[in-house]
Design an enzyme around this catalytic site. Structure first.
Site, PDB file in Angstrom:
ATOM      1  N   ALA A   1       0.650  -1.128  -0.280  1.00  0.00           N
ATOM      2  CA  ALA A   1       0.067  -0.009  -0.021  1.00  0.00           C
ATOM      3  C   ALA A   1       0.734   0.972  -0.197  1.00  0.00           C
ATOM      4  CB  ALA A   1      -0.895  -0.206   1.454  1.00  0.00           C
ATOM      5  N   THR A   2       1.930   1.243   0.715  1.00  0.00           N
ATOM      6  CA  THR A   2       3.115   2.425   0.069  1.00  0.00           C
ATOM      7  C   THR A   2       3.437   3.104  -0.703  1.00  0.00           C
ATOM      8  OG1 THR A   2       3.897   2.079   2.963  1.00  0.00           O
ATOM      9  CG2 THR A   2       4.982   2.929   1.219  1.00  0.00           C
TER      10      THR A   2
ATOM     11  N   GLN B   1      -6.808  -0.331   5.725  1.00  0.00           N
ATOM     12  CA  GLN B   1      -7.543  -1.494   5.855  1.00  0.00           C
ATOM     13  C   GLN B   1      -8.872  -1.318   6.226  1.00  0.00           C
ATOM     14  OE1 GLN B   1      -6.001  -1.566   9.491  1.00  0.00           O
ATOM     15  NE2 GLN B   1      -4.294  -0.812   9.583  1.00  0.00           N
TER      16      GLN B   1
ATOM     17  N   SER C   1      -3.655  -3.898   0.270  1.00  0.00           N
ATOM     18  CA  SER C   1      -2.396  -3.935   0.829  1.00  0.00           C
ATOM     19  C   SER C   1      -2.269  -5.806   0.292  1.00  0.00           C
ATOM     20  CB  SER C   1      -2.184  -3.364   2.035  1.00  0.00           C
ATOM     21  OG  SER C   1      -1.356  -4.374   2.691  1.00  0.00           O
ATOM     22  N   GLY C   2      -1.831  -6.730   0.820  1.00  0.00           N
ATOM     23  CA  GLY C   2      -1.891  -7.958   0.512  1.00  0.00           C
ATOM     24  C   GLY C   2      -2.236  -7.961   2.212  1.00  0.00           C
ATOM     25  N   HIS C   3      -0.892  -8.011   3.158  1.00  0.00           N
ATOM     26  CA  HIS C   3      -0.917  -8.435   4.562  1.00  0.00           C
ATOM     27  C   HIS C   3      -2.180  -8.187   5.381  1.00  0.00           C
ATOM     28  CE1 HIS C   3       1.257  -5.636   6.923  1.00  0.00           C
ATOM     29  NE2 HIS C   3       1.361  -4.372   5.240  1.00  0.00           N
TER      30      HIS C   3
ATOM     31  N   CYS D   1       6.166   6.687  22.164  1.00  0.00           N
ATOM     32  CA  CYS D   1       7.335   6.341  23.181  1.00  0.00           C
ATOM     33  C   CYS D   1       7.825   5.089  22.517  1.00  0.00           C
ATOM     34  CB  CYS D   1       7.187   6.272  24.568  1.00  0.00           C
ATOM     35  SG  CYS D   1       6.626   7.862  25.270  1.00  0.00           S
TER      36      CYS D   1
END
Lengths: 134, 404
Positions: free
Chosen positions: B75-76, B183, B203-205, B328
């Site tokens: 997806a990126t 998502q 996205s696949g994963h 954090c």
């Protein structure tokens, strides 16, 4: 993030958790940090007439390293004079707990907390200089 | 050591065993290992056939034509291709882009790059429930706006944006609509025609397929043009060169086929578990749900446990794999920018935990999580000076903090 064994030990079994009565003249309270920054430490010391820290208590809102830094500090300051306790450096805490660079600020906060507690006690007792332990 | 309970399905999902089994048939000498671009022999033809079947399976889940699917590495890359590709192609028409502050970094970092190239970008604030105020979107549009990018479902809080309504605003102005659907695919129905999106990243994963594979939907009618970002052998009709990873592609295809078949029953089951989790936490004081609870995918629960810092809670919950809105854990000490954009105060932003449930989450997992949370929250609150002050009736906002 993987934590060191000493951080985990203090986090799982924090020493000296709790609070003293803030208005007790023998108690010094230091509260440092801010909720906005993700950590707040409250450190309290009970000082005897010889200027020796008999007991310390803490409460900390923050990450595991912040909790461990304050827990360790309560062990270290016990039995020390105010002057000795005021000499504790953040680098010693960071070294003892093997804090990674992104967690060094937790040890800085712990150093600030003991300094603030000592200053509060001295303000209460009216002894502004460090000669009180003599 | 027993493995922790996995409640981080929005980070990634395990590959479904049925998907893994399919993928294995496209790797070895005995399987179909050919290069789908080889036109001169049966090895290539067989691989190409598998790739095209997978393309049809991915297209089917989003009600698209298979010719509208371009394979990418994830997806990126799809986001990069959509935003940079459209911006570069249409830059003579205009150089203004509109997106939202709660987008994934794959969008925000790409638009930052486009700003460095001279494009102008407007970053909209979402409402406190995480959803976009369409009037604010409309007000941000300009005569030189060429592209609007709004994610379908937010990765941290799981809220669903109303893409159909957004497209009704942008399309009459001749503006393209892109959406990152990493998502949402496999979790809620997607119909690209009904939603009116021109570009959609997949996205696949996140859908029980393998990592390292994704796709970009590129509308054909009316045709959306992109400038390629990866040059080479002219694969994927010149939009994305590079030898197609057959085993990854068939894995994503099989994963999307399963999602299409099982989404409805799976969604109902996961929603039941999520609702039970929320109910199980409802007797803990000072717990806040982040983001709208109705316009939300079934598997997401993002809550703030006031007066407990997120990273220490994650450390306490070592039997549960979750993620914290508090960053954090990475090098920066900033709380979640998504929760900040919703207007959550710093304490609550620092105290958030994202639970994401999925295909292999069991009722027992949820009960164990509820029990552990009760234990750990009360332990950490005993340690918290903020909890102590709250219990003493001190208004934390009235305290002068020494910020550091």
């Amino acid at each position: 993030m993987a934590y060191g064994t000493k951080v985990l030990d203090h986090y799982e079994n924090p020493r000296n958790v709790g609070s003293f009565d803030k208005s007790d003249p023998g108690v010094g309270t230091g509260m440092v940090g801010a909720p906005a920054c993700g950590d707040v430490m409250k450190l309290q010391i009970r000082v005897n007439e010889q200027g020796v820290i008999e007991e310390a208590r803490f409460k900390t809102y923050g990450c595991g390293s912040a909790i461990a830094s304050s827990s360790l500090l309560t062990e270290w300051v016990k039995g020390k004079t105010l002057d000795e306790a005021g000499q504790i450096k953040n680098t010693e805490i960071a070294e003892e707990l093997a804090l990674p660079p992104v967690k060094i600020h937790c040890s800085v906060l712990a150093e600030d907390a003991i300094k603030a507690a000592i200053a509060d006690y001295r303000k209460k007792t009216g002894k502004s200089d460090s000669a009180d332990a003599a | 050591m027993r493995k922790p309970i996995y409640l981080d399905y929005s980070a990634t999902t395990p590959v479904d065993p049925r998907v893994a089994e399919t993928m294995c048939r496209y790797l070895t000498l005995e399987g179909e290992f050919g290069n789908p671009a080889s036109r001169s022999h049966a090895f290539g033809w067989q691989a190409e056939k598998a790739v095209e079947e997978a393309r049809a399976q991915v297209a089917a889940l989003i009600h698209a034509d298979p010719k509208e699917i371009v394979w990418t590495s994830g997806a990126t890359e799809s986001d990069n291709l959509a935003l940079k590709g459209a911006a570069h192609f249409y830059q003579n028409k205009g150089r203004h882009i509109v997106t939202v502050k709660t987008e994934h970094k794959a969008i925000l970092d790409t638009t930052r790059q486009l700003e460095r190239e001279g494009f102008s970008v407007t970053y909209l604030d979402p409402e406190p429930d995480g959803l976009l105020d369409l009037a604010k979107l409309e007000a941000a549009l300009r005569p030189d706006t060429i592209l609007v990018s709004v994610m379908h479902v937010n990765n941290e809080i799981g809220v669903i944006q109303d893409l159909a309504a957004i497209s009704r605003i942008v399309h009459p102005r001749g503006i393209l609509l892109h959406s990152d659907a990493a998502q949402s695919a496999g979790k809620i129905p997607i119909d690209v025609a009904a939603l009116g999106v021109d570009l959609l990243s997949l996205s696949g994963h996140k859908v029980y397929g393998p990592k390292g594979i994704g796709a970009l939907y590129v509308r054909r009618k009316p045709r959306v043009r992109l400038e390629a970002q990866m040059h080479g052998g002219g694969h994927e009709r010149g939009l994305r060169s590079g030898t197609l990873a057959t085993h990854q592609i068939v894995g994503m295809g099989e994963a999307f086929r399963l999602a299409r078949e099982e989404m409805e029953s799976e969604g109902a089951r996961i929603r039941g578990l999520r609702d039970r989790l929320l109910e199980g936490l409802s007797d803990i004081e000072e717990v806040y749900v982040n983001g709208d609870l109705e316009q939300r995918i079934p598997g997401n629960l993002n809550v703030s446990f006031n007066f407990v810092e997120g990273e220490s809670l994650i450390m306490a919950l070592k039997e549960i794999a979750v993620s914290s809105g508090s960053a954090c854990t990475s090098a920066s000490l900033e709380p979640s920018y998504v929760l900040r954009a919703l207007g959550r105060n710093d304490e609550l932003a620092h105290s958030s935990i994202r639970f994401t449930l999925g295909r292999f989450t069991t009722a027992q997992d949820v009960e164990d999580t509820i029990r552990l949370l009760h234990e750990k929250i009360s332990r950490l609150r005993e340690l918290s000076p903020l909890w102590e002050m709250y219990k003493e009736g001190i208004d934390l906002k009235s305290v002068q903090w020494a910020a550091h």
